[in-house]
Each structure stands twice: as C-alpha cells, then as structure tokens.
Design a protein around this motif. Structure first.
Motif, PDB file in Angstrom:
ATOM      1  N   VAL A  98      22.130  -7.293   3.237  1.00  0.00           N
ATOM      2  CA  VAL A  98      22.149  -8.601   2.565  1.00  0.00           C
ATOM      3  C   VAL A  98      23.064  -8.550   1.348  1.00  0.00           C
ATOM      4  N   GLU A  99      22.968  -7.481   0.567  1.00  0.00           N
ATOM      5  CA  GLU A  99      23.783  -7.375  -0.647  1.00  0.00           C
ATOM      6  C   GLU A  99      25.253  -7.175  -0.306  1.00  0.00           C
ATOM      7  N   ARG A 100      25.543  -6.416   0.749  1.00  0.00           N
ATOM      8  CA  ARG A 100      26.942  -6.247   1.161  1.00  0.00           C
ATOM      9  C   ARG A 100      27.562  -7.589   1.533  1.00  0.00           C
ATOM     10  N   VAL A 101      26.820  -8.384   2.280  1.00  0.00           N
ATOM     11  CA  VAL A 101      27.337  -9.692   2.677  1.00  0.00           C
ATOM     12  C   VAL A 101      27.492 -10.592   1.450  1.00  0.00           C
ATOM     13  N   ARG A 102      26.513 -10.547   0.565  1.00  0.00           N
ATOM     14  CA  ARG A 102      26.590 -11.359  -0.657  1.00  0.00           C
ATOM     15  C   ARG A 102      27.830 -11.007  -1.469  1.00  0.00           C
ATOM     16  N   GLN A 103      28.079  -9.730  -1.631  1.00  0.00           N
ATOM     17  CA  GLN A 103      29.223  -9.306  -2.432  1.00  0.00           C
ATOM     18  C   GLN A 103      30.542  -9.747  -1.815  1.00  0.00           C
ATOM     19  N   MET A 104      30.642  -9.697  -0.498  1.00  0.00           N
ATOM     20  CA  MET A 104      31.863 -10.190   0.136  1.00  0.00           C
ATOM     21  C   MET A 104      32.085 -11.660  -0.169  1.00  0.00           C
ATOM     22  N   ILE A 105      31.006 -12.445  -0.098  1.00  0.00           N
ATOM     23  CA  ILE A 105      31.136 -13.883  -0.326  1.00  0.00           C
ATOM     24  C   ILE A 105      31.523 -14.175  -1.771  1.00  0.00           C
ATOM     25  N   VAL A 106      30.799 -13.606  -2.722  1.00  0.00           N
ATOM     26  CA  VAL A 106      31.046 -13.956  -4.130  1.00  0.00           C
ATOM     27  C   VAL A 106      32.397 -13.439  -4.607  1.00  0.00           C
ATOM     28  N   ASN A 107      32.932 -12.418  -3.951  1.00  0.00           N
ATOM     29  CA  ASN A 107      34.235 -11.884  -4.353  1.00  0.00           C
ATOM     30  C   ASN A 107      35.404 -12.531  -3.620  1.00  0.00           C
ATOM     31  N   THR A 108      35.122 -13.474  -2.734  1.00  0.00           N
ATOM     32  CA  THR A 108      36.194 -14.190  -2.042  1.00  0.00           C
ATOM     33  C   THR A 108      36.821 -15.214  -2.976  1.00  0.00           C
ATOM     34  N   PRO A 109      38.142 -15.235  -3.110  1.00  0.00           N
ATOM     35  CA  PRO A 109      38.794 -16.233  -3.961  1.00  0.00           C
ATOM     36  C   PRO A 109      38.513 -17.652  -3.458  1.00  0.00           C
ATOM     37  N   PRO A 110      37.975 -18.520  -4.291  1.00  0.00           N
ATOM     38  CA  PRO A 110      37.667 -19.884  -3.838  1.00  0.00           C
ATOM     39  C   PRO A 110      38.864 -20.619  -3.238  1.00  0.00           C
ATOM     40  N   ALA A 111      40.054 -20.433  -3.826  1.00  0.00           N
ATOM     41  CA  ALA A 111      41.229 -21.142  -3.310  1.00  0.00           C
ATOM     42  C   ALA A 111      41.582 -20.675  -1.905  1.00  0.00           C
ATOM     43  N   LEU A 147      42.589 -11.117   5.579  1.00  0.00           N
ATOM     44  CA  LEU A 147      43.360 -12.292   5.960  1.00  0.00           C
ATOM     45  C   LEU A 147      43.938 -12.994   4.734  1.00  0.00           C
ATOM     46  N   ARG A 148      44.943 -13.800   4.969  1.00  0.00           N
ATOM     47  CA  ARG A 148      45.556 -14.596   3.901  1.00  0.00           C
ATOM     48  C   ARG A 148      44.470 -15.352   3.113  1.00  0.00           C
ATOM     49  N   GLY A 149      44.454 -15.133   1.784  1.00  0.00           N
ATOM     50  CA  GLY A 149      43.489 -15.822   0.938  1.00  0.00           C
ATOM     51  C   GLY A 149      42.191 -15.077   0.720  1.00  0.00           C
ATOM     52  N   TYR A 150      42.032 -13.916   1.354  1.00  0.00           N
ATOM     53  CA  TYR A 150      40.781 -13.161   1.276  1.00  0.00           C
ATOM     54  C   TYR A 150      41.050 -11.740   0.780  1.00  0.00           C
ATOM     55  N   GLY A 151      40.002 -11.141   0.200  1.00  0.00           N
ATOM     56  CA  GLY A 151      40.113  -9.753  -0.229  1.00  0.00           C
ATOM     57  C   GLY A 151      41.284  -9.546  -1.167  1.00  0.00           C
ATOM     58  N   GLU A 152      42.134  -8.581  -0.818  1.00  0.00           N
ATOM     59  CA  GLU A 152      43.278  -8.244  -1.668  1.00  0.00           C
ATOM     60  C   GLU A 152      44.600  -8.790  -1.141  1.00  0.00           C
ATOM     61  N   GLY A 189      35.544 -12.627   9.435  1.00  0.00           N
ATOM     62  CA  GLY A 189      35.209 -14.044   9.405  1.00  0.00           C
ATOM     63  C   GLY A 189      35.314 -14.605   8.000  1.00  0.00           C
ATOM     64  N   HIS A 190      34.841 -15.828   7.851  1.00  0.00           N
ATOM     65  CA  HIS A 190      34.826 -16.555   6.571  1.00  0.00           C
ATOM     66  C   HIS A 190      33.391 -16.594   6.053  1.00  0.00           C
ATOM     67  N   PRO A 191      33.183 -16.362   4.769  1.00  0.00           N
ATOM     68  CA  PRO A 191      34.128 -16.014   3.709  1.00  0.00           C
ATOM     69  C   PRO A 191      33.999 -14.529   3.347  1.00  0.00           C
ATOM     70  N   PHE A 192      34.543 -13.673   4.192  1.00  0.00           N
ATOM     71  CA  PHE A 192      34.348 -12.231   4.056  1.00  0.00           C
ATOM     72  C   PHE A 192      35.674 -11.530   3.800  1.00  0.00           C
ATOM     73  N   ASN A 193      35.719 -10.247   4.098  1.00  0.00           N
ATOM     74  CA  ASN A 193      36.948  -9.473   3.988  1.00  0.00           C
ATOM     75  C   ASN A 193      36.869  -8.297   4.953  1.00  0.00           C
ATOM     76  N   HIS A 194      37.856  -7.422   4.909  1.00  0.00           N
ATOM     77  CA  HIS A 194      37.953  -6.340   5.890  1.00  0.00           C
ATOM     78  C   HIS A 194      36.769  -5.385   5.864  1.00  0.00           C
ATOM     79  N   THR A 195      36.027  -5.328   4.749  1.00  0.00           N
ATOM     80  CA  THR A 195      34.936  -4.346   4.637  1.00  0.00           C
ATOM     81  C   THR A 195      33.766  -4.661   5.570  1.00  0.00           C
ATOM     82  N   MET A 196      33.732  -5.855   6.143  1.00  0.00           N
ATOM     83  CA  MET A 196      32.645  -6.164   7.081  1.00  0.00           C
ATOM     84  C   MET A 196      32.703  -5.261   8.316  1.00  0.00           C
ATOM     85  N   TRP A 197      33.860  -4.636   8.560  1.00  0.00           N
ATOM     86  CA  TRP A 197      34.037  -3.779   9.733  1.00  0.00           C
ATOM     87  C   TRP A 197      33.855  -2.298   9.413  1.00  0.00           C
TER      88      TRP A 197
END
Length: 267
Positions: free
Chosen positions: A167-180, A53-58, A27-35
């Motif tokens: 909580v920290e895992r979710v936080r890290q996914m959000i803060v590491n998501t590229p804003p663009a 996904l395009r624009g997320y993670g790596e 989902g948004h604003p996460f990355n593949h590590t949520m799974w």
C-alpha cells in the motif's frame, strides 16, 4: 537509472539482465518501480527494461496533453537509441493501452505481448469527462488527496488490510508523480482511439492477466481481449485488484515466466 535523450525529451529507464529485451510499461499514476518484483524475477532469463513514461518518474514532463501515439513513439525512439529492433512488450492499465498503440504502429517490432489489467475500448462519456475533471483537480490540488482516494479502488480489500508495505509503495508512486505529467496523460487517454479492432490484428503470443477484484478493468474486459486475440492465454488471479504484479508478485511472476520461457527458448 540510465537516461536517453530522444525526440526532445529525456527518458529515464532501468535495465537488468541480458538476452531478448522485455519492456514493461507502467500504468497511471505510477512509475517504473511498480515492476521491481518482475525485474528481479525475470532478469535471469531476459533483458528487462522498465522506462518512466513521458511526464512520470524521472522522465521529462511535457504539460498539456500526451496521447497514446506520443507514448508509443517515445518507446520506439528509446529502442532506436538502444539499438533494439524487436521486443517482448508488456503494460498494465494505461501501459497496456500504450501497448495496443505501439503494436498498431510498429507490429514488426513485437515478439510477444503482456496485457495486464487493461482494456482496448474507449471510455464512456462519464469516464471521459472524469478524466478531464481529475486533470484539472490534480493540477490545482496536487496528488496527496488523490492518492488517498485512489488506493482503495486500485488495491483489493485484502491487500489494503494485510500488505501495508505494498500500500505504501503504491502511495509513494502516486504522490511523487508530477501533476502536470499525470494531467497530460489523463487528457490523452480521454481522447484515445478504440483499440478493439486491433485485437484481431495481433499475431504474436499474448498473455492477458487480470485481478478478479479489479474495479477499473474488470474480468469482462480481459475476456473480451482473450476472445479477440487468437491463441491468447488468460490468467485470472483471485482476490487481487488492479495491480496483481504488486499485490501477488509470486503468482503473477509464475504465470509470466511460464508464458515467456517457450518464447525465449525459441529465439
């Protein structure tokens, strides 16, 4: 992670296990590590593929606007690059909306569906406007304050109080998501089509999962999908928010495994 260059971008993904491919879209604003908990639990019975996904993670960030159709075509291109014809496909929240779009475009490529904490209908005018506003805000301010505000809405109160690692895992996914990347997806989601008509077209086994305390896509949305998709299964996880796969992974995985095993055995 592995990387495939498709359609002018590089898509990063992880894969574990073997057998029938099961693709999970974050989902948004996460990355593949949520799974992470799902791939560990399911890799013994299927080939679990979790892309960024395009624009997320790596995966490549493309500023501007990313539509649900573009996300779906990215997935189709990745599957082509991996020489995969048919998949079991799952997604949470925005990932679930991409699932609808992928099924709309490529129904012949889908064996079964997982729809977790998502909704098929379009946004209200208020929500649509908020997506555009949030896109501009995170481009200007970044993701830190946004993460702090979003967490209590994403996760159930009990999760916030008793599961600091989650909580920290979710936080890290959000803060590491590229804003663009996040902003581009927000704009695309604001303009997505109504997938409610797609519900009646779905002709594959479908599992719908929702947290009882989900603020963003409440139980009523899950019931709407359950009523609209013939033969679908509905699981409501009590005391869980918008991210049941991370908040209650054991329960989530048990429901998912029970759903998957007959499908995998039949193939």
């Amino acid at each position: 992670m592995s990387v495939q260059s498709v359609g002018g971008i590089s898509i990063a993904y992880d894969e574990y296990g073997s057998g029938i491919p099961f693709v999970l879209l974050h989902g948004h604003p996460f990355n593949h590590t949520m799974w992470q908990d799902q791939r560990e639990a399911l890799q013994a019975i299927c080939r679990v593929i979790t892309p960024d996904l395009r624009g997320y993670g790596e995966t490549t960030v493309v500023p501007g606007k990313t539509t649900m159709a573009e996300f779906a075509r990215d997935l189709a291109a990745l599957l082509d690059a991996l020489a995969i014809e048919r998949i079991i496909l799952g997604g949470l929240s925005m990932g679930g909306q991409i699932v609808f779009e992928f099924y709309r475009q490529f129904p012949e490529r889908v064996r079964a569906l997982l729809l977790a904490d998502t909704q098929p209908q379009v946004d209200t005018e208020e929500v649509r406007a908020a997506r555009y506003t949030t896109a501009e805000r995170i481009l200007a301010e970044g993701m830190q304050d946004f993460a702090t505000e979003l967490l209590p809405r994403l996760l159930a109160r009990e999760t916030m109080a008793s599961q600091p690692k989650v909580v920290e895992r979710v936080r890290q996914m959000i803060v590491n998501t590229p804003p663009a990347g996040a902003a581009a997806a927000l704009r695309g989601r604001a303009e997505r089509q109504d997938y409610t008509p797609v519900l009646g077209e779905i002709a594959v086994p479908t599992l719908i999962v929702v947290g009882s305390e989900d603020e963003f896509t409440p139980v009523q949305d899950a019931q709407l999908m359950h009523q609209g998709i013939a033969g679908s299964q509905l699981a409501i996880l009590e005391g869980v928010g918008h991210m049941p796969n991370m908040e209650r992974p054991f329960e989530f995985n048990a429901v998912l495994r029970k759903f998957l095993l007959p499908i995998i055995s039949a193939n």
